[in-house]
Design an enzyme around this catalytic site. Sequence first.
Site, PDB file in Angstrom:
ATOM      1  N   LYS A 165      13.814   6.113  -3.065  1.00 15.79           N
ATOM      2  CA  LYS A 165      13.358   4.771  -2.687  1.00 15.79           C
ATOM      3  C   LYS A 165      11.871   4.761  -2.284  1.00 15.79           C
ATOM      4  CE  LYS A 165      17.990   3.204  -1.296  1.00 15.79           C
ATOM      5  NZ  LYS A 165      18.796   2.553  -0.229  1.00 15.79           N
TER       6      LYS A 165
ATOM      7  N   TYR B 101      21.267  -4.686  -7.206  1.00 12.54           N
ATOM      8  CA  TYR B 101      22.000  -4.839  -5.949  1.00 12.54           C
ATOM      9  C   TYR B 101      22.840  -6.121  -5.915  1.00 12.54           C
ATOM     10  CZ  TYR B 101      19.950  -0.808  -3.508  1.00 12.54           C
ATOM     11  OH  TYR B 101      19.612   0.460  -3.091  1.00 12.54           O
TER      12      TYR B 101
ATOM     13  N   ASN C 260      16.177   4.205   3.736  1.00 15.70           N
ATOM     14  CA  ASN C 260      16.949   5.438   3.912  1.00 15.70           C
ATOM     15  C   ASN C 260      16.793   6.403   2.737  1.00 15.70           C
ATOM     16  OD1 ASN C 260      18.443   4.026   2.081  1.00 15.70           O
ATOM     17  ND2 ASN C 260      20.289   3.850   3.333  1.00 15.70           N
TER      18      ASN C 260
ATOM     19  N   HIS D 235      19.256   6.263  -2.996  1.00 15.13           N
ATOM     20  CA  HIS D 235      20.474   5.571  -3.421  1.00 15.13           C
ATOM     21  C   HIS D 235      21.322   6.551  -4.215  1.00 15.13           C
ATOM     22  CE1 HIS D 235      23.225   2.732  -5.372  1.00 15.13           C
ATOM     23  NE2 HIS D 235      23.043   3.492  -6.441  1.00 15.13           N
TER      24      HIS D 235
ATOM     25  N   GLU E 259      25.452   1.842 -13.468  1.00 12.49           N
ATOM     26  CA  GLU E 259      24.083   1.928 -12.949  1.00 12.49           C
ATOM     27  C   GLU E 259      23.189   2.760 -13.875  1.00 12.49           C
ATOM     28  OE1 GLU E 259      25.460   1.488  -8.248  1.00 12.49           O
ATOM     29  OE2 GLU E 259      24.598   3.375  -8.931  1.00 12.49           O
TER      30      GLU E 259
HETATM   31  P1  ADP Z   1      24.713   3.117   0.516  1.00 14.07           P
HETATM   32  O1  ADP Z   1      23.291   3.123  -0.029  1.00 14.07           O
HETATM   33  O2  ADP Z   1      24.928   4.211   1.539  1.00 14.07           O
HETATM   34  O3  ADP Z   1      25.756   3.113  -0.565  1.00 14.07           O
HETATM   35  P2  ADP Z   1      25.294   0.262   0.884  1.00 14.07           P
HETATM   36  O4  ADP Z   1      25.712   0.275  -0.549  1.00 14.07           O
HETATM   37  O5  ADP Z   1      26.253  -0.268   1.897  1.00 14.07           O
HETATM   38  O6  ADP Z   1      24.883   1.763   1.360  1.00 14.07           O
HETATM   39  O7  ADP Z   1      23.944  -0.549   1.045  1.00 14.07           O
HETATM   40  C1  ADP Z   1      22.941  -0.484   0.071  1.00 14.07           C
HETATM   41  C2  ADP Z   1      21.603  -0.336   0.757  1.00 14.07           C
HETATM   42  O8  ADP Z   1      21.338  -1.516   1.531  1.00 14.07           O
HETATM   43  C3  ADP Z   1      21.513   0.805   1.786  1.00 14.07           C
HETATM   44  O9  ADP Z   1      21.264   2.064   1.207  1.00 14.07           O
HETATM   45  C4  ADP Z   1      20.365   0.341   2.661  1.00 14.07           C
HETATM   46  O10 ADP Z   1      19.096   0.561   2.020  1.00 14.07           O
HETATM   47  C5  ADP Z   1      20.612  -1.169   2.712  1.00 14.07           C
HETATM   48  N1  ADP Z   1      21.434  -1.544   3.863  1.00 14.07           N
HETATM   49  C6  ADP Z   1      22.764  -1.320   4.046  1.00 14.07           C
HETATM   50  N2  ADP Z   1      23.202  -1.807   5.220  1.00 14.07           N
HETATM   51  C7  ADP Z   1      22.108  -2.372   5.817  1.00 14.07           C
HETATM   52  C8  ADP Z   1      21.889  -3.049   7.058  1.00 14.07           C
HETATM   53  N3  ADP Z   1      22.883  -3.250   7.920  1.00 14.07           N
HETATM   54  N4  ADP Z   1      20.628  -3.484   7.323  1.00 14.07           N
HETATM   55  C9  ADP Z   1      19.615  -3.299   6.449  1.00 14.07           C
HETATM   56  N5  ADP Z   1      19.760  -2.667   5.255  1.00 14.07           N
HETATM   57  C10 ADP Z   1      20.980  -2.208   4.948  1.00 14.07           C
HETATM   58 MG    MG Z   2      26.078   1.671  -2.032  1.00 15.37          MG
END
Ligand code: ADP
Ligand code: MG
Length: 140
Positions: A11, A51, A114, A117, A128
């Site tokens: 990212k 997304y 974070n 992905h 994807e």
């Molecule tokens: P992951 O990437 O661990 O699969 P998700 O699919 O739930 O997590 O969410 C996609 C992305 O959205 C996350 O990697 C993060 O960048 C963002 N995200 C998820 N939850 C939050 C939140 N509560 N606040 C802000 N950004 C979030």
């Molecule tokens: Mg996810």
Amino acid sequence: MAVERTFSILKPDATRRNLTGKINAKLEESGLRIVAQRRVQLTRTQAEGFYAVHKARPFFNDLCAFMISGPVVLQVLEGENAVAKYRDVMGATNPANAAPGTIRKEFAESIEANSVHGSDSLDNAAQEIAYFFSQCEIVG
Ligand code: ADP
Ligand code: MG
């Protein structure tokens, strides 16, 4: 165990801090192989499409803005149990909850920024991968 392919994104927080090599080293050490890789600047339309499953979530707009805030590295990773393995190597979505040694524990800035992905299922991985790569760009 089966050889699988999963989809990964390094990212914008990772490219901004010049961490792509460190993250690649970590995922290669886990046994995953990078079988396709492309650095791009996503468009808003591409980020929203990618997304789309999170469209109704309160963080959707911020997430899309973050994902286009700088370049990303799109990857296809291959290996035994690649989908689950990469989720393990990534760590929990919120770095505060991520296990020691995971990419997110070591590198993530926040629950949004974070660093990586990774696909959450084999079906989503296939979808994807196809969203960003054509068959002939993936060299196993
Ligand atoms: P992951 O990437 O661990 O699969 P998700 O699919 O739930 O997590 O969410 C996609 C992305 O959205 C996350 O990697 C993060 O960048 C963002 N995200 C998820 N939850 C939050 C939140 N509560 N606040 C802000 N950004 C979030
Ligand atoms: Mg996810």
